[in-house]
Scaffold this motif. Sequence first.
Motif, PDB file in Angstrom:
ATOM      1  N   ASN A 111      60.465  22.068   7.545  1.00  0.00           N
ATOM      2  CA  ASN A 111      59.806  22.742   7.003  1.00  0.00           C
ATOM      3  C   ASN A 111      58.834  23.570   8.067  1.00  0.00           C
ATOM      4  O   ASN A 111      58.879  23.638   9.310  1.00  0.00           O
ATOM      5  N   ALA A 112      58.262  24.790   7.292  1.00  0.00           N
ATOM      6  CA  ALA A 112      57.533  25.604   8.385  1.00  0.00           C
ATOM      7  C   ALA A 112      56.017  25.170   8.204  1.00  0.00           C
ATOM      8  O   ALA A 112      55.465  24.574   7.025  1.00  0.00           O
ATOM      9  N   ALA A 113      55.148  25.321   9.083  1.00  0.00           N
ATOM     10  CA  ALA A 113      53.699  24.578   8.838  1.00  0.00           C
ATOM     11  C   ALA A 113      53.027  25.407   9.592  1.00  0.00           C
ATOM     12  O   ALA A 113      53.372  26.038  10.747  1.00  0.00           O
ATOM     13  N   GLY A 114      51.432  25.316   9.775  1.00  0.00           N
ATOM     14  CA  GLY A 114      50.355  25.624  10.487  1.00  0.00           C
ATOM     15  C   GLY A 114      50.203  24.897  11.280  1.00  0.00           C
ATOM     16  O   GLY A 114      49.883  23.446  11.276  1.00  0.00           O
ATOM     17  N   GLY A 115      49.981  25.225  12.508  1.00  0.00           N
ATOM     18  CA  GLY A 115      49.443  24.340  13.783  1.00  0.00           C
ATOM     19  C   GLY A 115      47.969  24.373  13.785  1.00  0.00           C
ATOM     20  O   GLY A 115      47.072  25.006  13.528  1.00  0.00           O
ATOM     21  N   TYR A 191      46.499  29.230   1.463  1.00  0.00           N
ATOM     22  CA  TYR A 191      46.426  28.556   2.686  1.00  0.00           C
ATOM     23  C   TYR A 191      45.219  27.902   2.794  1.00  0.00           C
ATOM     24  O   TYR A 191      44.230  28.174   1.950  1.00  0.00           O
ATOM     25  N   GLU A 192      44.838  27.237   3.757  1.00  0.00           N
ATOM     26  CA  GLU A 192      43.705  26.294   3.943  1.00  0.00           C
ATOM     27  C   GLU A 192      42.609  27.406   4.370  1.00  0.00           C
ATOM     28  O   GLU A 192      42.861  28.178   4.978  1.00  0.00           O
ATOM     29  N   THR A 193      41.330  26.791   4.311  1.00  0.00           N
ATOM     30  CA  THR A 193      40.092  27.496   4.875  1.00  0.00           C
ATOM     31  C   THR A 193      39.981  26.924   6.303  1.00  0.00           C
ATOM     32  O   THR A 193      40.297  25.824   6.574  1.00  0.00           O
ATOM     33  N   VAL A 208      49.919  21.588   9.393  1.00  0.00           N
ATOM     34  CA  VAL A 208      49.825  21.498   7.906  1.00  0.00           C
ATOM     35  C   VAL A 208      50.680  22.258   7.137  1.00  0.00           C
ATOM     36  O   VAL A 208      51.052  23.236   7.609  1.00  0.00           O
ATOM     37  N   GLY A 209      51.085  21.752   6.056  1.00  0.00           N
ATOM     38  CA  GLY A 209      52.230  22.405   4.890  1.00  0.00           C
ATOM     39  C   GLY A 209      52.081  22.158   3.798  1.00  0.00           C
ATOM     40  O   GLY A 209      51.201  21.381   3.161  1.00  0.00           O
ATOM     41  N   MET A 210      53.143  22.647   3.116  1.00  0.00           N
ATOM     42  CA  MET A 210      52.784  22.471   1.441  1.00  0.00           C
ATOM     43  C   MET A 210      54.189  21.824   0.845  1.00  0.00           C
ATOM     44  O   MET A 210      54.579  21.926  -0.075  1.00  0.00           O
ATOM     45  N   THR A 233      54.700  27.772  12.323  1.00  0.00           N
ATOM     46  CA  THR A 233      55.030  29.617  12.076  1.00  0.00           C
ATOM     47  C   THR A 233      53.799  30.136  12.404  1.00  0.00           C
ATOM     48  O   THR A 233      53.994  31.426  12.411  1.00  0.00           O
ATOM     49  N   ASN A 234      52.736  29.539  12.398  1.00  0.00           N
ATOM     50  CA  ASN A 234      51.468  30.218  12.350  1.00  0.00           C
ATOM     51  C   ASN A 234      50.471  29.159  12.965  1.00  0.00           C
ATOM     52  O   ASN A 234      50.689  28.057  12.551  1.00  0.00           O
ATOM     53  N   MET A 235      49.524  29.652  13.534  1.00  0.00           N
ATOM     54  CA  MET A 235      48.406  28.625  13.865  1.00  0.00           C
ATOM     55  C   MET A 235      47.421  28.630  12.512  1.00  0.00           C
ATOM     56  O   MET A 235      47.337  29.573  11.792  1.00  0.00           O
TER      57      MET A 235
HETATM   58  N1  HPA Z   1      49.261  26.100   5.820  1.00  0.00           N
HETATM   59  C1  HPA Z   1      50.005  25.660   4.961  1.00  0.00           C
HETATM   60  N2  HPA Z   1      51.318  25.603   4.826  1.00  0.00           N
HETATM   61  C2  HPA Z   1      51.901  26.470   5.758  1.00  0.00           C
HETATM   62  C3  HPA Z   1      51.317  26.997   6.996  1.00  0.00           C
HETATM   63  C4  HPA Z   1      49.906  26.973   6.780  1.00  0.00           C
HETATM   64  O1  HPA Z   1      49.218  27.442   7.750  1.00  0.00           O
HETATM   65  N3  HPA Z   1      52.271  27.723   7.703  1.00  0.00           N
HETATM   66  C5  HPA Z   1      53.442  27.526   7.049  1.00  0.00           C
HETATM   67  N4  HPA Z   1      53.265  26.761   5.871  1.00  0.00           N
END
Ligand code: HPA
Length: 274
Positions: A111-115, A191-193, A208-210, A233-235
């Motif tokens: 998955n792609a996720a936020g750090g 995205y999250e706050t 964090v991801g979806m 993929t991003n902070m």
């Molecule tokens: N938050 C949730 N899902 C994501 C993010 C994120 O920052 N980046 C990639 N998927």
Amino acid sequence: MGFEQVQEAAAYVRERIGEEPRIGIILGSGLGGIAEVIEDKHVIPYGEIPHFVCSTAPGHKGQFVAGRFGGKPVICMQGRLHFYEGHALSDIIFPVRVMKLLGVRSLIVTNAAGGVNTGFQVGDLMLIEDHINFMGTNPLIGPNAAEFGPRFCDMSYTYTPSLRRAAEAAAEKLGISLRRGVYLGCTGPSYETPAEIRAFRTLGADAVGMSTVPEAIAASHCGLKVLAFSLITNMAAGVLDQPLSEEEVIEIGNRRGAELQRLITQIVMDCEEL
Ligand code: HPA
């Protein structure tokens, strides 16, 4: 959806692939590359399969690709469903159960996720050690599908320790640096706050991801081993003083997906348990 629907879908797929797959692979946003290098390919669009629901998320195709990868028979989901698309969780886990009936024993998920962990950097790969289900629901709610597993399913070893060790060994062999951590699954699509991210950090989340959480729960329920990776993929929101962008997520996926692919190929080749 009941057991018979899963059987019908599995029967449809079984007739259209060669060898019985041993490994199921679910590819995340912008991480579809593995499907391109599968040999002796059989492609089955989800739209053709009885009872399947199609994916609409950006960066996702919607098809099974079966064949050989790393010398082993696999079936790969190029494109997955997300809860934020409005699908029922039962539809989201349906393909996992289909793969189980096809003979799959282990599931590899990306998955792609936020750090969330501030020690992480964009482009890092994280081996998922555990998850926090923050989706506010559970894909196993409803009558228990006893053909697949028990009513109350143990989640103590969902991310299979021996497969994680194999992943660490392969990463070391290839000189790929691999983070480890806890993935927290939210529904999205927003995205999250920044406040949520601070809270998640306190809770013990590293990324964090979806996605991933529903599939991992369904896999655990039906006795599949799970190996899962996040590409950072991003902070996450508030870590850096800049807004989050969907383009960044896809772009980093395209750029760093090859490294993850290299790692997964090595694990599949080396790990006898797979
Ligand atoms: N938050 C949730 N899902 C994501 C993010 C994120 O920052 N980046 C990639 N998927």
